[in-house]
Motif scaffolding. Structure first.
Motif, mmCIF file in Angstrom:
data_model
loop_
_atom_site.group_PDB
_atom_site.id
_atom_site.type_symbol
_atom_site.label_atom_id
_atom_site.label_comp_id
_atom_site.label_asym_id
_atom_site.label_seq_id
_atom_site.Cartn_x
_atom_site.Cartn_y
_atom_site.Cartn_z
ATOM 1 N N GLY A 137 -32.866 175.856 47.559
ATOM 2 C CA GLY A 137 -31.816 176.804 47.713
ATOM 3 C C GLY A 137 -30.822 176.901 46.252
ATOM 4 N N HIS A 138 -30.444 175.573 45.222
ATOM 5 C CA HIS A 138 -29.868 175.664 43.889
ATOM 6 C C HIS A 138 -30.243 174.236 43.106
ATOM 7 C CE1 HIS A 138 -26.210 173.641 46.425
ATOM 8 N NE2 HIS A 138 -26.200 173.015 45.138
ATOM 9 N N LEU A 139 -30.785 174.465 41.979
ATOM 10 C CA LEU A 139 -30.360 173.662 40.692
ATOM 11 C C LEU A 139 -29.080 173.019 40.152
ATOM 12 C CD1 LEU A 139 -32.645 171.426 40.180
ATOM 13 C CD2 LEU A 139 -33.211 173.133 37.632
ATOM 14 N N HIS A 178 -24.277 181.358 46.671
ATOM 15 C CA HIS A 178 -23.157 181.568 46.037
ATOM 16 C C HIS A 178 -23.568 180.788 44.789
ATOM 17 C CE1 HIS A 178 -19.679 179.589 44.566
ATOM 18 N NE2 HIS A 178 -18.665 179.410 44.675
ATOM 19 N N HIS A 179 -24.623 180.036 43.756
ATOM 20 C CA HIS A 179 -24.907 179.586 43.479
ATOM 21 C C HIS A 179 -26.432 179.483 43.309
ATOM 22 C CE1 HIS A 179 -22.627 176.207 45.121
ATOM 23 N NE2 HIS A 179 -23.546 175.251 44.958
ATOM 24 N N VAL A 180 -26.848 179.922 42.613
ATOM 25 C CA VAL A 180 -28.416 179.644 42.092
ATOM 26 C C VAL A 180 -28.776 178.431 41.217
ATOM 27 C CG1 VAL A 180 -30.977 180.447 41.658
ATOM 28 C CG2 VAL A 180 -29.469 181.906 42.888
ATOM 29 N N TYR A 196 -28.818 167.071 37.056
ATOM 30 C CA TYR A 196 -27.011 166.850 38.070
ATOM 31 C C TYR A 196 -28.094 166.626 39.307
ATOM 32 C CZ TYR A 196 -22.322 166.916 40.383
ATOM 33 O OH TYR A 196 -21.641 166.884 41.014
ATOM 34 N N HIS A 197 -28.089 167.862 40.521
ATOM 35 C CA HIS A 197 -28.620 167.322 41.207
ATOM 36 C C HIS A 197 -29.652 169.316 41.592
ATOM 37 C CE1 HIS A 197 -24.954 169.379 42.853
ATOM 38 N NE2 HIS A 197 -25.784 170.138 43.194
ATOM 39 N N ILE A 198 -30.487 168.315 42.353
ATOM 40 C CA ILE A 198 -31.464 169.774 43.710
ATOM 41 C C ILE A 198 -31.517 170.144 44.712
ATOM 42 C CG2 ILE A 198 -33.344 168.160 43.665
ATOM 43 C CD1 ILE A 198 -34.951 170.321 43.640
ATOM 44 N N ALA A 199 -30.878 171.103 45.160
ATOM 45 C CA ALA A 199 -30.539 171.346 46.717
ATOM 46 C C ALA A 199 -31.254 171.829 47.304
ATOM 47 C CB ALA A 199 -28.974 171.918 46.559
ATOM 48 N N PHE A 200 -31.607 171.584 48.593
ATOM 49 C CA PHE A 200 -32.174 172.440 49.304
ATOM 50 C C PHE A 200 -30.887 173.192 51.361
ATOM 51 C CE2 PHE A 200 -35.047 169.768 47.071
ATOM 52 C CZ PHE A 200 -36.233 170.408 47.260
ATOM 53 N N ALA A 237 -24.798 166.813 51.724
ATOM 54 C CA ALA A 237 -24.638 165.690 51.736
ATOM 55 C C ALA A 237 -25.528 165.339 50.720
ATOM 56 C CB ALA A 237 -25.099 165.113 52.974
ATOM 57 N N TYR A 238 -25.028 164.448 49.489
ATOM 58 C CA TYR A 238 -26.130 163.867 48.685
ATOM 59 C C TYR A 238 -27.127 162.618 49.408
ATOM 60 C CZ TYR A 238 -23.498 167.880 46.324
ATOM 61 O OH TYR A 238 -23.300 169.137 46.258
ATOM 62 N N HIS A 239 -28.441 162.511 48.429
ATOM 63 C CA HIS A 239 -28.790 161.086 48.345
ATOM 64 C C HIS A 239 -29.668 160.984 47.453
ATOM 65 C CE1 HIS A 239 -31.570 164.118 50.723
ATOM 66 N NE2 HIS A 239 -32.575 163.522 49.894
ATOM 67 N N VAL A 247 -30.123 163.959 45.334
ATOM 68 C CA VAL A 247 -30.340 165.930 46.081
ATOM 69 C C VAL A 247 -29.611 165.892 47.378
ATOM 70 C CG1 VAL A 247 -32.676 166.259 47.913
ATOM 71 C CG2 VAL A 247 -32.744 164.618 45.815
ATOM 72 N N GLU A 248 -28.843 167.438 47.524
ATOM 73 C CA GLU A 248 -28.315 167.438 48.457
ATOM 74 C C GLU A 248 -28.908 168.811 49.313
ATOM 75 O OE1 GLU A 248 -25.767 170.986 46.462
ATOM 76 O OE2 GLU A 248 -25.031 171.483 48.242
ATOM 77 N N LEU A 249 -28.343 168.407 50.332
ATOM 78 C CA LEU A 249 -28.817 169.029 51.864
ATOM 79 C C LEU A 249 -27.408 169.385 52.279
ATOM 80 C CD1 LEU A 249 -30.644 166.134 53.652
ATOM 81 C CD2 LEU A 249 -31.749 168.050 52.081
HETATM 82 FE FE FE2 Z 1 -24.907 172.217 44.434
#
Ligand code: FE2
Length: 302
Positions: A137-139, A178-180, A196-200, A237-239, A247-249
């Motif tokens: 989803g985003h970085l 909303h954000h990429v 900072y994080h990667i998101a799926f 939620a982050y792990h 990593v964000e889900l």
């Molecule tokens: Fe995020």
């Protein structure tokens, strides 16, 4: 005008490649499509040849960000347009599998950025086991100078500004999500640019619960959330992955209606129409966690 339509892939240099491969295939539920002669693993969420690439290394960090342009673009023309803006980019042939050509440039933080058009779509399909996200989803980047970096993505790659949280984070997009990219000032705290994080993106709340159960079964604690963010209103939620990358889900990310410059209305929006704005905090439900998301991202660099 150069404007990508999606975050295509993210490359990581990995110190513990076996653990990262296990995490991405068996826990995250991506498919290993190819492992090349150098041991680089190419993993797909379902359609593309790859959305994540893992390179064995002595380092553990973000290596490269790939943005996909529509098939109407010719990379030679894109290269010329970039040059006119004073941006040098290298046109590379056969630099990675599934992409005969790509353009390589660097952003103001020296993150390597790839622009590409047609990636092969072998469609290994969505797995039956593991978390199996809908998509990358985003970085979120930790920049040394977020304003300079946002200006680069907005002026050169025509991203659009959506939201801002204090002086900490800037949200920009190249599609309806909303954000990429989330460009924060975390790099200043570390002393150099960092991820900072990667998101799926997941499907829905039940998929999110199931995913956090899968993490727990694999002894991966959920560190923060699930809770609703302000900027983007995604329930997140982050792990940590095995190398401490955050990593964000997420589910329920705000969708930008470009023609009217507001987000598709939702019952949880604080105001209607919901437009780009500044937020003081990142938690819509008022939950104050003992540790901030920055703290969890910083653990890797301490
Ligand atoms: Fe995020």
């Amino acid at each position: 005008m150069i404007k990508p339509f999606k975050l295509g892939y993210v490359d990581f240099a990995s110190k513990n490649i076996e653990a990262m491969e296990y995490y991405y295939t068996n826990v995250m539920g991506l498919t290993l499509v190819e492992k090349d002669a150098d041991g680089i693993r190419y993993l797909s969420t379902g359609l593309d040849h790859h959305n994540i690439a893992l390179t064995p290394s002595n380092e553990s960090d973000l290596q490269c960000i790939g943005f996909q342009l529509g098939k109407q673009y010719e990379l030679k023309d894109v290269e010329k347009q970039l040059k006119q803006q004073g941006i040098s980019a290298k046109l590379k042939s056969d630099a990675r599998p599934s992409l005969p050509k790509l353009l390589e440039l660097t952003d103001p933080d020296d993150f390597i950025v790839h622009l590409f058009t047609n990636m092969e779509t072998p469609a290994p399909h969505f797995k039956e086991n593991g978390i199996v996200p809908n998509k990358l989803g985003h970085l979120a980047l930790g920049s040394m100078d977020p304003n300079r970096s946002v200006a680069f993505y907005n002026n050169v790659l025509n991203f659009e500004y959506t939201d801002k949280i204090g002086d900490r984070a800037n949200f920009i997009t190249c599609n309806s999500d909303h954000h990429v990219l989330n460009i924060s000032n975390l790099g200043q705290q570390v002393g150099h640019p960092v991820m900072y994080h990667i998101a799926f993106e997941l499907r829905d709340a039940s998929h999110q619960y199931k995913s956090l159960d899968i993490l727990a079964r694999n002894n991966i604690p959920t560190l923060w959330g699930p809770t609703r963010h302000t900027a983007g209103h995604n329930i997140a939620a982050y792990h940590h992955d095995p190398e401490g990358n955050l990593v964000e889900l997420f589910i329920e990310m705000d969708q930008l209606l470009v023609d009217v410059e507001y987000f598709d209305p939702r019952p949880w929006h604080e105001e209607l129409p919901m437009k780009a704005r500044h937020w003081d905090d990142n938690a819509a439900w008022g939950i104050r966690y003992e540790k901030t998301l920055f703290d969890f991202a910083l653990q890797k660099y301490q």
